[in-house]
Design a protein around this motif. Structure first.
Motif, short mmCIF file in Angstrom:
data_model
loop_
_atom_site.label_atom_id
_atom_site.label_comp_id
_atom_site.label_asym_id
_atom_site.label_seq_id
_atom_site.Cartn_x
_atom_site.Cartn_y
_atom_site.Cartn_z
N PHE A 1 39.17 28.13 41.36
CA PHE A 1 38.42 30.01 41.51
C PHE A 1 39.79 30.43 40.84
CE2 PHE A 1 38.94 33.61 44.53
CZ PHE A 1 37.68 33.43 45.26
N ASN A 2 38.43 31.47 40.49
CA ASN A 2 38.93 32.50 39.84
C ASN A 2 39.84 33.89 40.20
OD1 ASN A 2 40.00 34.19 37.84
ND2 ASN A 2 37.49 34.93 36.54
N HIS A 3 41.12 34.27 40.25
CA HIS A 3 40.89 35.52 41.07
C HIS A 3 41.49 36.76 39.99
CE1 HIS A 3 43.92 37.06 43.85
NE2 HIS A 3 44.88 38.10 42.56
N ILE B 1 34.33 40.00 48.08
CA ILE B 1 33.48 39.84 47.69
C ILE B 1 33.24 39.49 46.18
CG2 ILE B 1 31.03 40.98 47.31
CD1 ILE B 1 31.64 42.57 50.59
N SER B 2 33.24 40.52 44.99
CA SER B 2 33.34 40.22 43.87
C SER B 2 33.94 38.70 43.49
CB SER B 2 33.97 41.51 43.14
OG SER B 2 33.97 41.73 41.95
N ASN B 3 34.62 38.68 43.96
CA ASN B 3 35.45 37.31 43.55
C ASN B 3 35.09 35.58 43.82
OD1 ASN B 3 37.58 38.62 42.33
ND2 ASN B 3 39.70 38.68 43.96
N MET B 4 34.39 35.80 45.43
CA MET B 4 33.10 35.01 45.65
C MET B 4 32.53 34.72 45.02
SD MET B 4 33.67 33.81 49.55
CE MET B 4 34.90 33.28 50.62
N PHE B 5 31.53 35.70 45.17
CA PHE B 5 30.25 35.77 44.40
C PHE B 5 30.24 35.24 42.78
CE2 PHE B 5 27.86 38.95 47.69
CZ PHE B 5 27.79 38.45 47.90
#
Length: 333
Positions: A4-6, A17-21
């Motif tokens: 996962f890229n934080h 939204i932005s991070n998860m998508f």
């Protein structure tokens, strides 16, 4: 599944939204998510008390941006709530074991990685849990600079905090994310909805009418509420604007960034021009907060009056009305 890229963002809901998508291959900026989700808004709710004083909001209600973005981009989400902490944590552990990052609703008050001065009873904060390290959960909280951790007990408290709105262990994760989307129609739908809520919603406490509604109440605070309560009420307006979430001016800056990004994408100079002008309105909100803060703290003998503060809000309302009327008339072919 990739790690996962934080990425730190300005606001929790649009940040998730932005991070998860992006984790699932759909790259969308935080301002674009905010704009497509028609997040820009204003409301003053004198009958809805927040810590005993009237509530003021500068964005649409929690969860609305996420649901609108998913609908407009064709993202299918699974959202679950739970009757007990044990069931909620078991479900979270099962998803993490599959390598699936999980978004969730939580209370800021029970997140120990927040500085004490920022831990207040706000139950609509969004974050992502993406793994475990021993007994601790790995957290990507979009408003934090880096990833962090939280222990099981604090996470349970944050997920099952009492008060409005009760999170009830809410967690969510994508079932289907398109790899590529055409943003043109989602942008148009988001702009149309934002203009309706700011200009035409038939409730005097919402949109630009709501700013004028608040302005007139602010002007009467001292005589109607007394000096002490007037200061408390004014202080909460500033707090909701500058400290809770992204705040009033911050949301105006974010929506301005959306308009400029959308203008570049659609090759529409009018959108870019309106975005630039909305940035100036954000500055007006910041100026209001500065002057209102001086009144609350009584730090100078020449503070402006409550009537003048109300006039500042009336000017802001006029400017926002001009912005959204122009926006509503932009041709988006």
């Amino acid at each position: 599944m990739t790690a996962f890229n934080h990425v730190q963002t300005a606001h929790c809901e649009t940040g998730v939204i932005s991070n998860m998508f992006r984790h699932y291959g759909l790259t969308i900026s935080e301002p674009m998510a905010f704009g497509i989700g028609a997040g820009i808004f204003f409301g003053h709710l004198p009958f809805v008390k927040v810590n005993g004083v009237p509530g003021t909001t500068y964005r649409i209600w929690p969860g609305a941006i996420f649901s609108r973005v998913c609908k407009r981009l064709g993202v299918k989400m699974e959202s679950r709530k739970f009757s007990s902490p044990d069931k909620a944590m078991q479900a979270l552990d099962e998803m993490i074991a599959k390598g699936i990052p999980v978004g969730m609703q939580s209370s800021v008050y029970y997140l120990p990685y927040f500085p004490p001065s920022y831990r207040f009873h706000f139950n609509a904060h969004n974050l992502v849990v993406y793994g475990k390290n021993g007994g601790d959960y790995l957290v990507s909280d979009p408003i934090m600079e880096t990833v962090t951790t939280i222990d099981r007990e604090n996470l349970i408290q944050a997920r099952f905090a009492k008060g409005f709105p009760e999170p009830k262990g809410k967690m969510y994760y994508p079932l289907e994310v398109p790899g590529k989307v055409d943003l043109k129609e989602p942008i148009k739908a988001g702009i149309k909805q934002a203009c309706y809520y700011m200009l035409k919603i038939p409730v005097p406490m919402f949109g630009v009418k709501g700013i004028r509604f608040l302005a007139k109440r602010v002007q009467k605070y001292p005589e109607k509420e007394g000096d002490r309560r007037a200061g408390l009420y004014l202080g909460n307006i500033i707090r909701m604007q500058e400290e809770i979430g992204t705040g009033g001016a911050g949301f105006r800056f974010m929506y301005a960034a959306f308009l400029m990004e959308a203008g570049a994408l659609l090759q529409n100079e009018a959108l870019k021009s309106i975005g630039k002008d909305l940035t100036a309105v954000g500055d007006l909100w910041r100026n209001f907060a500065f002057e209102a803060g001086r009144v609350c703290k009584a730090r100078a003998a020449n503070n402006i009056s409550y009537k003048e503060l109300g006039n500042m809000l009336l000017h802001i309302a006029d400017e926002e009305e001009k912005i959204f009327r122009r926006l509503s008339n932009v041709k988006l072919a």
